[in-house]
Design a protein around this motif. Sequence first.
Motif, PDB file in Angstrom:
ATOM      1  N   GLY A  74      -5.761  21.900   8.300  1.00 23.67           N
ATOM      2  CA  GLY A  74      -5.367  23.254   7.955  1.00 23.67           C
ATOM      3  C   GLY A  74      -5.158  23.478   6.474  1.00 23.67           C
ATOM      4  O   GLY A  74      -4.879  24.604   6.056  1.00 23.67           O
ATOM      5  N   GLY A  75      -5.279  22.401   5.693  1.00 26.31           N
ATOM      6  CA  GLY A  75      -5.185  22.533   4.245  1.00 26.31           C
ATOM      7  C   GLY A  75      -3.828  22.206   3.642  1.00 26.31           C
ATOM      8  O   GLY A  75      -3.638  22.374   2.432  1.00 26.31           O
ATOM      9  N   SER A  76      -2.889  21.734   4.442  1.00 22.66           N
ATOM     10  CA  SER A  76      -1.596  21.336   3.877  1.00 22.66           C
ATOM     11  C   SER A  76      -1.756  20.036   3.116  1.00 22.66           C
ATOM     12  O   SER A  76      -2.349  19.083   3.622  1.00 22.66           O
ATOM     13  CB  SER A  76      -0.567  21.156   4.992  1.00 22.66           C
ATOM     14  OG  SER A  76      -0.310  22.384   5.622  1.00 22.66           O
ATOM     15  N   ILE A  77      -1.205  19.995   1.908  1.00 19.63           N
ATOM     16  CA  ILE A  77      -1.400  18.868   0.999  1.00 19.63           C
ATOM     17  C   ILE A  77      -0.068  18.237   0.630  1.00 19.63           C
ATOM     18  O   ILE A  77       0.933  18.934   0.443  1.00 19.63           O
ATOM     19  CB  ILE A  77      -2.134  19.326  -0.280  1.00 19.63           C
ATOM     20  CG1 ILE A  77      -3.575  19.735   0.062  1.00 19.63           C
ATOM     21  CG2 ILE A  77      -2.128  18.238  -1.336  1.00 19.63           C
ATOM     22  CD1 ILE A  77      -4.327  20.348  -1.105  1.00 19.63           C
TER      23      ILE A  77
ATOM     24  N   ARG B 235       0.848  -1.182   0.000  1.00 20.98           N
ATOM     25  CA  ARG B 235       0.000   0.000   0.000  1.00 20.98           C
ATOM     26  C   ARG B 235       0.884   1.233   0.000  1.00 20.98           C
ATOM     27  O   ARG B 235       1.875   1.312   0.730  1.00 20.98           O
ATOM     28  CB  ARG B 235      -0.911   0.007   1.223  1.00 20.98           C
ATOM     29  CG  ARG B 235      -1.998   1.063   1.199  1.00 20.98           C
ATOM     30  CD  ARG B 235      -2.968   0.897   2.346  1.00 20.98           C
ATOM     31  NE  ARG B 235      -3.678  -0.384   2.283  1.00 20.98           N
ATOM     32  CZ  ARG B 235      -4.680  -0.708   3.084  1.00 20.98           C
ATOM     33  NH1 ARG B 235      -5.095   0.157   4.011  1.00 20.98           N
ATOM     34  NH2 ARG B 235      -5.264  -1.887   2.975  1.00 20.98           N
ATOM     35  N   GLU B 236       0.511   2.236  -0.814  1.00 15.27           N
ATOM     36  CA  GLU B 236       1.328   3.439  -0.926  1.00 15.27           C
ATOM     37  C   GLU B 236       0.460   4.682  -0.802  1.00 15.27           C
ATOM     38  O   GLU B 236      -0.722   4.676  -1.122  1.00 15.27           O
ATOM     39  CB  GLU B 236       2.057   3.479  -2.274  1.00 15.27           C
ATOM     40  CG  GLU B 236       1.172   3.537  -3.483  1.00 15.27           C
ATOM     41  CD  GLU B 236       1.934   3.645  -4.804  1.00 15.27           C
ATOM     42  OE1 GLU B 236       3.174   3.579  -4.778  1.00 15.27           O
ATOM     43  OE2 GLU B 236       1.274   3.811  -5.842  1.00 15.27           O
ATOM     44  N   LEU B 237       1.080   5.749  -0.350  1.00 11.47           N
ATOM     45  CA  LEU B 237       0.392   7.028  -0.226  1.00 11.47           C
ATOM     46  C   LEU B 237       0.104   7.598  -1.618  1.00 11.47           C
ATOM     47  O   LEU B 237       0.955   7.551  -2.501  1.00 11.47           O
ATOM     48  CB  LEU B 237       1.249   8.001   0.572  1.00 11.47           C
ATOM     49  CG  LEU B 237       0.737   9.416   0.779  1.00 11.47           C
ATOM     50  CD1 LEU B 237       1.204   9.930   2.144  1.00 11.47           C
ATOM     51  CD2 LEU B 237       1.187  10.363  -0.306  1.00 11.47           C
ATOM     52  N   VAL B 238      -1.091   8.156  -1.754  1.00  7.90           N
ATOM     53  CA  VAL B 238      -1.445   8.878  -2.980  1.00  7.90           C
ATOM     54  C   VAL B 238      -1.463  10.375  -2.688  1.00  7.90           C
ATOM     55  O   VAL B 238      -0.781  11.154  -3.349  1.00  7.90           O
ATOM     56  CB  VAL B 238      -2.812   8.433  -3.511  1.00  7.90           C
ATOM     57  CG1 VAL B 238      -3.209   9.263  -4.733  1.00  7.90           C
ATOM     58  CG2 VAL B 238      -2.793   6.944  -3.872  1.00  7.90           C
ATOM     59  N   ALA B 239      -2.251  10.770  -1.691  1.00  7.89           N
ATOM     60  CA  ALA B 239      -2.358  12.182  -1.333  1.00  7.89           C
ATOM     61  C   ALA B 239      -2.955  12.305   0.054  1.00  7.89           C
ATOM     62  O   ALA B 239      -3.797  11.492   0.447  1.00  7.89           O
ATOM     63  CB  ALA B 239      -3.225  12.946  -2.329  1.00  7.89           C
ATOM     64  N   THR B 240      -2.505  13.318   0.784  1.00  5.32           N
ATOM     65  CA  THR B 240      -3.062  13.599   2.100  1.00  5.32           C
ATOM     66  C   THR B 240      -3.323  15.096   2.232  1.00  5.32           C
ATOM     67  O   THR B 240      -2.696  15.911   1.546  1.00  5.32           O
ATOM     68  CB  THR B 240      -2.126  13.160   3.242  1.00  5.32           C
ATOM     69  OG1 THR B 240      -0.883  13.857   3.117  1.00  5.32           O
ATOM     70  CG2 THR B 240      -1.890  11.659   3.224  1.00  5.32           C
ATOM     71  N   ILE B 241      -4.236  15.432   3.128  1.00  2.00           N
ATOM     72  CA  ILE B 241      -4.560  16.828   3.393  1.00  2.00           C
ATOM     73  C   ILE B 241      -4.882  16.976   4.870  1.00  2.00           C
ATOM     74  O   ILE B 241      -5.622  16.174   5.437  1.00  2.00           O
ATOM     75  CB  ILE B 241      -5.732  17.310   2.502  1.00  2.00           C
ATOM     76  CG1 ILE B 241      -6.034  18.785   2.747  1.00  2.00           C
ATOM     77  CG2 ILE B 241      -6.973  16.436   2.702  1.00  2.00           C
ATOM     78  CD1 ILE B 241      -6.992  19.388   1.705  1.00  2.00           C
TER      79      ILE B 241
END
Length: 121
Positions: free
Chosen positions: A54-57, A45-51
């Motif tokens: 506070g809106g940091s992506i 499993r791998e990271l795709v996107a996080t937020i």
Amino acid sequence: QVQVVESGGGLVQPGGSLRLSCAASGSISSINAMGWYRQAPGKERELVATITSGGSINYADSVKGRFTISRDNAKNTVDLQMNSLKPEDTAVYYCNCHARPYYSGGYYPYWGQGTQVTVSS
């Protein structure tokens, strides 16, 4: 209890678009980060996107410029708009949130059941 439910997967041709949605519900006091991960057959499993709240992506390099993550803090939802999809994007996509339940003082990771995304002609 905290529930995380994804929706929006499916079959799409290369170059096409899909939008994934995720909603967290239950005994939630607050949510810090929310995000999307994926797991292809035979791979970790791998990271795709996080937020963050506070809106940091943060995006994986492989999806930068093609995928966009967005979040509604009031509704505890997170979406992933996926454009210019490639066959290598084929995977089960999982929603994740770091939530603090009402009955606990700490944040814990919660996962959805996953939704299949298949990019093929």
